[in-house]
Design an enzyme around this catalytic site. Structure first.
Site, PDB file in Angstrom:
ATOM      1  N   ASN A  90       1.463   0.216   5.779  1.00 45.63           N
ATOM      2  CA  ASN A  90       2.002  -0.401   4.568  1.00 45.63           C
ATOM      3  C   ASN A  90       2.902  -1.557   4.981  1.00 45.63           C
ATOM      4  OD1 ASN A  90       4.607   0.637   2.229  1.00 45.63           O
ATOM      5  ND2 ASN A  90       3.176  -1.044   2.079  1.00 45.63           N
ATOM      6  N   GLY A  91       2.562  -2.761   4.533  1.00 42.81           N
ATOM      7  CA  GLY A  91       3.380  -3.916   4.854  1.00 42.81           C
ATOM      8  C   GLY A  91       2.544  -5.115   5.242  1.00 42.81           C
ATOM      9  N   CYS A 100       0.837  -1.195   0.000  1.00 43.21           N
ATOM     10  CA  CYS A 100       0.000   0.000   0.000  1.00 43.21           C
ATOM     11  C   CYS A 100       0.875   1.249   0.000  1.00 43.21           C
ATOM     12  CB  CYS A 100      -0.899   0.009   1.234  1.00 43.21           C
ATOM     13  SG  CYS A 100      -1.817  -1.519   1.483  1.00 43.21           S
ATOM     14  N   TYR A 156      10.283  -2.934  -9.190  1.00 43.51           N
ATOM     15  CA  TYR A 156       8.933  -2.786  -9.742  1.00 43.51           C
ATOM     16  C   TYR A 156       8.048  -1.780  -9.030  1.00 43.51           C
ATOM     17  CZ  TYR A 156       4.148  -4.098 -11.083  1.00 43.51           C
ATOM     18  OH  TYR A 156       2.853  -4.073 -11.517  1.00 43.51           O
ATOM     19  N   GLY A 177      -1.371   1.282  -4.863  1.00 42.02           N
ATOM     20  CA  GLY A 177      -2.624   0.658  -4.460  1.00 42.02           C
ATOM     21  C   GLY A 177      -3.790   1.205  -5.220  1.00 42.02           C
TER      22      GLY A 177
END
Length: 475
Positions: A110-111, A7, A254, A35
């Site tokens: 995030n994670g 995210c 990426y 996201g």
């Protein structure tokens, strides 16, 4: 099975009242690539929290009328989501809001926690009732529990970090403070900056700071807690230096935008080096080098420079289609590939093409891109991948959780080339990741199986949904 990324988080602290939701809106726009499932904003106006969250892209969820309905304020947190745990439903939208005995809290994460199942089970046995299936709610429960027995919200976050394992970059808002925290391994990026008029901004990537006019100050250190309030910013480092840094290497390959700088390393430069390394390890006689938009373009430029083979634009991307790597569902992925890319025939017809992409997961998308170029008249296609082959699950925020779905676990390199229709295939060697990134502080577990933390016993993406389903059946 679908593969998702993690995210993007964004937070703002201002010494004065302003249209703060618009600041977060533009910050989330800059993080949209992280996201595309859902998004949300929570505004803090002198301790009063107002929020809007829903499924969809930032521009869809936050119309002009919705933004106008959010009040001005001094603080706000925002989030864009792709769930690595938890289903696609509105309950899992973030930021998560909590009302407790000592006040309110909003948290964006995030994670992925590697010990999420264990922590959730312990909380449920103590009477906690969960309303979502995301790891973020587990973090919120633990922080809230600690907050009831300590003197400050930042101390509660510090105590929570004693029991959290895995990847978490957090932006948290209380009535008076904005807090950022990064796990001791630094799996996921987090940075902060400041505008000329004194507004502090924190975000998953530096490009989001620049989007709102903030100058980047630095990355949040692995294990560091930053506290923003009317007195400025305070750094707490009691969790720093306890673990070796393990930033996700796929951020450079990426996930991140090429104009971001993560832990001092420009993402574009890392991808360019990957292309140069590919040219050294997998040379070929060809007429043109092309990249797969977007994250394959930088590596293609590097391959072209190192090999001396001319670079050309061979594929055009429909900018209104999301990233197929993180689309929900295999059928959706197939449909999107059909309309996402088109070939420029005059640049590939009758030519030997070096095609550079960032990764191969199942091989479905790669096969369709190769066929697209074949149909456009490419004579030979040599596929070069700017990452090593995926061989293992990820437990830290990239939803790769089943080896049977990874083509490199079932086939040799030459077999994969045959399956996807390429004349030959070459991956970035795992041992070259250090040269690509520029330092050794990264996690490569999905490539080499060297996990920094204990591996969880239950790794299913939908483990919480299956648990809830089982409970409902017993009722």
């Amino acid at each position: 099975m679908s593969i998702h990324e993690e995210c993007g988080v964004f937070g703002v602290f201002s010494p004065y009242t302003l249209d703060i939701s618009s600041v977060v809106y533009y910050g989330l726009y800059a993080l949209q690539h992280r996201g595309q499932e859902s998004c949300g904003i929570v505004v803090n106006d002198d301790g009063v929290f107002t929020s809007h969250k829903d499924l969809g892209l930032v521009g869809e969820v936050f119309s002009r009328n919705i933004l106008a309905s959010l009040p001005s304020g001094q603080m706000a947190v925002g989030h864009v989501r792709y769930g690595t745990t938890g289903g696609t439903n509105r309950n899992n939208c973030q930021p998560i809001e909590v009302n407790h005995q000592k006040g309110k809290m909003a948290i964006a994460h995030n994670g992925n926690l590697s010990n999420a199942v264990k922590l959730r089970n312990e909380l449920e046995m103590s009477g906690a009732i969960f309303h979502t299936t995301s790891d973020t709610e587990t973090i919120a429960y633990i922080v809230t529990k600690e907050r009831l027995t300590c003197g400050s919200i930042e101390e509660a976050v510090s105590r929570a970090m004693d029991v959290l394992d895995g990847a978490y970059s957090i932006v948290l808002m209380s009535p008076q403070k904005l807090i950022c925290a990064r796990d001791p391994y630094g799996f996921r990026p987090l940075c902060y900056g400041k505008t000329a008029d004194g507004m502090y901004v924190a975000a998953s990537e530096s490009t989001a700071l620049k989007a709102v006019g903030a100058e980047v100050i630095r990355d949040v250190l692995p294990g560091e807690i930053l506290v923003f309030d009317r007195n400025g910013v305070v750094s707490r480092t009691e969790h720093c230096g306890k673990k070796s840094k393990k930033l996700c290497s796929f951020e450079y390959i990426y996930f991140a935008r090429p104009d971001s700088v993560i832990d001092g390393i420009p993402v574009h430069a890392a991808r360019f080096r990957a292309g140069e390394i590919l040219a050294k390890h997998h040379p070929i006689e060809a007429d043109v080098v092309i990249g797969v938009p977007d994250s394959g373009l930088d590596a293609a430029l590097g391959y072209s420079k190192a090999s001396g083979i001319p670079y050309a634009i061979g594929l055009i991307k429909n900018k209104y289609i999301g990233r197929t790597f993180i689309s929900p569902g295999q059928s959706s992925r197939l449909d999107q590939v059909k309309i996402k890319l088109s070939a420029i025939e005059e640049n590939v017809r009758g030519k030997r093409v070096v095609l550079v992409d960032d990764s191969i997961v199942r091989g479905t998308t790669s096969g369709r891109i190769v066929k697209l170029l074949r149909d456009a008249g490419a004579e030979e296609i040599y596929l070069r991948i700017s990452s090593p082959p995926f061989l293992h699950p990820c437990y830290y925020g990239t939803d790769i959780d089943s080896e049977e779905h990874l083509i490199a676990c079932r086939h040799s390199v030459s077999e994969i080339a045959d399956i996807i229709g390429a004349n030959a295939l070459g991956y970035l060697p795992t041992e070259e990741l250090k040269a690509m990134i520029g330092n050794g502080g990264y996690c490569s577990a999905c490539f080499d199986g060297c996990y920094p933390t204990p591996i969880p016993s239950d790794t299913r993406k939908d483990r919480f949904e299956q648990k809830l389903s089982s409970k409902n059946k017993r009722k």
